[in-house]
Design an enzyme around this catalytic site. Structure first.
Site, PDB file in Angstrom:
ATOM      1  N   ASP A 136       9.459 -11.154  -0.854  1.00  0.00           N
ATOM      2  CA  ASP A 136       8.376 -10.337  -0.296  1.00  0.00           C
ATOM      3  C   ASP A 136       8.986  -9.242   0.568  1.00  0.00           C
ATOM      4  O   ASP A 136       9.937  -9.503   1.308  1.00  0.00           O
ATOM      5  CB  ASP A 136       7.426 -11.212   0.538  1.00  0.00           C
ATOM      6  CG  ASP A 136       6.026 -10.619   0.617  1.00  0.00           C
ATOM      7  OD1 ASP A 136       5.080 -11.266   0.130  1.00  0.00           O
ATOM      8  OD2 ASP A 136       5.884  -9.494   1.159  1.00  0.00           O
ATOM      9  N   GLY A 185       2.289  -8.386   3.038  1.00  0.00           N
ATOM     10  CA  GLY A 185       2.440  -9.829   3.279  1.00  0.00           C
ATOM     11  C   GLY A 185       2.966 -10.095   4.678  1.00  0.00           C
ATOM     12  O   GLY A 185       3.394  -9.175   5.384  1.00  0.00           O
ATOM     13  N   LEU A 214       3.371 -11.578  -8.327  1.00  0.00           N
ATOM     14  CA  LEU A 214       2.184 -11.189  -7.557  1.00  0.00           C
ATOM     15  C   LEU A 214       2.436  -9.971  -6.680  1.00  0.00           C
ATOM     16  O   LEU A 214       1.499  -9.414  -6.110  1.00  0.00           O
ATOM     17  CB  LEU A 214       1.717 -12.365  -6.669  1.00  0.00           C
ATOM     18  CG  LEU A 214       0.771 -13.397  -7.292  1.00  0.00           C
ATOM     19  CD1 LEU A 214       1.371 -14.054  -8.520  1.00  0.00           C
ATOM     20  CD2 LEU A 214       0.390 -14.465  -6.269  1.00  0.00           C
ATOM     21  N   THR A 252       5.852   0.869  -6.839  1.00  0.00           N
ATOM     22  CA  THR A 252       5.898  -0.594  -6.762  1.00  0.00           C
ATOM     23  C   THR A 252       5.241  -1.220  -7.990  1.00  0.00           C
ATOM     24  O   THR A 252       5.791  -2.137  -8.609  1.00  0.00           O
ATOM     25  CB  THR A 252       5.157  -1.081  -5.493  1.00  0.00           C
ATOM     26  OG1 THR A 252       5.769  -0.476  -4.370  1.00  0.00           O
ATOM     27  CG2 THR A 252       5.201  -2.584  -5.365  1.00  0.00           C
ATOM     28  N   ALA A 257       0.219 -11.124 -12.459  1.00  0.00           N
ATOM     29  CA  ALA A 257      -1.088 -11.000 -11.811  1.00  0.00           C
ATOM     30  C   ALA A 257      -1.605  -9.594 -12.047  1.00  0.00           C
ATOM     31  O   ALA A 257      -1.076  -8.631 -11.513  1.00  0.00           O
ATOM     32  CB  ALA A 257      -0.966 -11.286 -10.312  1.00  0.00           C
ATOM     33  N   TYR A 292      -4.347   2.752  -9.518  1.00  0.00           N
ATOM     34  CA  TYR A 292      -4.048   1.318  -9.484  1.00  0.00           C
ATOM     35  C   TYR A 292      -4.365   0.682 -10.840  1.00  0.00           C
ATOM     36  O   TYR A 292      -3.559  -0.071 -11.405  1.00  0.00           O
ATOM     37  CB  TYR A 292      -4.872   0.661  -8.371  1.00  0.00           C
ATOM     38  CG  TYR A 292      -4.692  -0.821  -8.221  1.00  0.00           C
ATOM     39  CD1 TYR A 292      -3.477  -1.362  -7.795  1.00  0.00           C
ATOM     40  CD2 TYR A 292      -5.747  -1.692  -8.487  1.00  0.00           C
ATOM     41  CE1 TYR A 292      -3.326  -2.733  -7.648  1.00  0.00           C
ATOM     42  CE2 TYR A 292      -5.607  -3.063  -8.335  1.00  0.00           C
ATOM     43  CZ  TYR A 292      -4.405  -3.577  -7.918  1.00  0.00           C
ATOM     44  OH  TYR A 292      -4.254  -4.932  -7.776  1.00  0.00           O
ATOM     45  N   LYS A 316      -1.606  -0.939 -13.493  1.00  0.00           N
ATOM     46  CA  LYS A 316      -1.718  -2.330 -13.929  1.00  0.00           C
ATOM     47  C   LYS A 316      -1.917  -2.419 -15.448  1.00  0.00           C
ATOM     48  O   LYS A 316      -1.452  -3.361 -16.090  1.00  0.00           O
ATOM     49  CB  LYS A 316      -2.871  -3.021 -13.194  1.00  0.00           C
ATOM     50  CG  LYS A 316      -2.557  -3.344 -11.739  1.00  0.00           C
ATOM     51  CD  LYS A 316      -1.560  -4.489 -11.653  1.00  0.00           C
ATOM     52  CE  LYS A 316      -1.359  -4.979 -10.233  1.00  0.00           C
ATOM     53  NZ  LYS A 316      -0.503  -6.169 -10.174  1.00  0.00           N
TER      54      LYS A 316
END
Ligand code: UDP
Length: 329
Positions: free
Chosen positions: A31, A36, A76, A95, A117, A149, A153
């Site tokens: 992470d 997070g 994730l 990212t 995910a 986004y 994805k």
């Protein structure tokens, strides 16, 4: 089982880390602590099976090394939240595109099973009641940063599908408004924001008309399904919606949060323009059909919206976080 969880200190990742440690896995968490927090893992930090690595999925060498040492990877790690995507569009793209490419290519290189995910954002403005995994995407213009986004994805999913044809053992899950304890409102998510606002007696900030519909699913229900899908031979190569079928308008959600907390808050309506800036588009309804996951691994959410809200209220009452209370974006 040696398991790598990218984004394991995040909201969903930390719940998954706990579940897999309980199941006896050796868990490595990677992470970068962008959204997070190690505090999310406070309940398991002393477990001998847990290793914490602070680093980014953008570090291809680090990803390569960690994937090589794993039997299974749950990917994730991602830039998440409407405010993050709006304010850090380029970093988020990096990212969500390059980071995922590193994880997927390493998993393929070392023949490690992978769970990706993904997200209900994939469907964009398709407002069909009961979205199926093969339904069309209806996406707005690339000039509107919200869709970046969804686009990233979708490319991630396409990449995984292509590698699966080349032998990668992968499962893709599309998560629909996963909520519960440890989710922060700082990056835009509506449930922790409303609860934080209600507990502070601040106005609840409903964006737009409040008629937009969502289905909220408890993180515990989602987390149970992830290892079940990855362990299921027939799930390999597949894409699975995971979410609740209980529909609620955002206006009703606000009223339920006020009632449940006994708050003196008012409910304010804020335009999308003020909330998110120029050119934002919202979807008026997003409702999943999860029969594929139900038929294969018995996926069936056990928490209704009231149970979810009670959990979030209890958590925020016990550990109020200043950032939940941000009344304006
Ligand atoms: N929303 C809202 N007030 C807030 C935060 C979000 O009315 O303080 C709305 C948002 O515009 C969207 C819905 O709540 O229509 C769910 O937002 P969230 O960011 O939680 O998830 P999304 O479904 O947009 O991915």
């Amino acid at each position: 089982m040696r398991t790598l969880i990218t984004g394991g200190a995040g909201f969903i990742g930390s719940h998954l880390t706990e579940a897999l440690l309980d199941a006896g896995d050796q868990v490595t968490v990677l992470d970068d602590l962008s959204t997070g927090r190690w505090e999310n893992l406070a309940g398991v930090v002393d477990r001998p099976g847990l290793r914490l690595v602070r680093g980014s999925v953008l570090d291809a060498e680090l990803v390569d090394r960690l994937v090589l040492g794993a039997d299974t990877v749950y990917h994730l790690a991602a830039a998440v939240g409407a405010f993050t995507i709006r304010d850090r569009t380029l970093d988020s793209l990096r990212t969500n595109l390059h980071g995922t490419e590193h994880v997927v290519t390493a998993a393929h290189r070392y023949d490690v099973r992978l769970l990706l995910a993904s997200t209900s954002e994939i469907y964009g403005k398709n407002d069909k009641v009961g979205l199926r995994e093969d339904d069309d995407r209806i996406i707005g213009s690339p000039t509107k940063s919200r869709w970046s986004y969804s686009e990233a994805k979708a490319i991630d999913e396409t990449l995984v599908t292509a590698y699966a044809r080349a032998g990668l053992r992968a499962v893709t899950v599309r998560l629909f408004n996963t909520v519960g304890p440890r989710q922060t409102g700082r990056y835009g998510m509506v449930v922790p924001r409303f609860v934080g606002q209600a507990l502070a007696d601040d106005p609840l900030t409903v964006y737009g008309t409040g008629d937009q519909i969502r289905c909220f699913c408890h993180v515990a229900d989602v987390v149970t399904a992830l290892p079940a899908l990855l362990a299921e031979r027939d799930a390999i190569g597949g894409v699975f919606n995971l979410g609740s079928a209980e529909q609620v308008t955002i206006g009703d959600l606000a009223r339920r949060v006020v009632a449940l907390t006994g708050s003196h808050s008012t409910i304010d309506h804020i335009s999308y323009q003020v909330a998110y800036g120029d050119g934002y588009e919202d979807m008026m309804r997003r409702v999943p059909d999860c029969r594929r996951a139900r038929e294969l691994v018995g996926f069936a959410p056990t928490h209704d919206l009231d149970a979810i809200l009670r959990d979030v209220v209890a958590e925020q009452r016990a550990t109020p976080r200043a950032e939940q209370v941000l009344a304006t974006p």
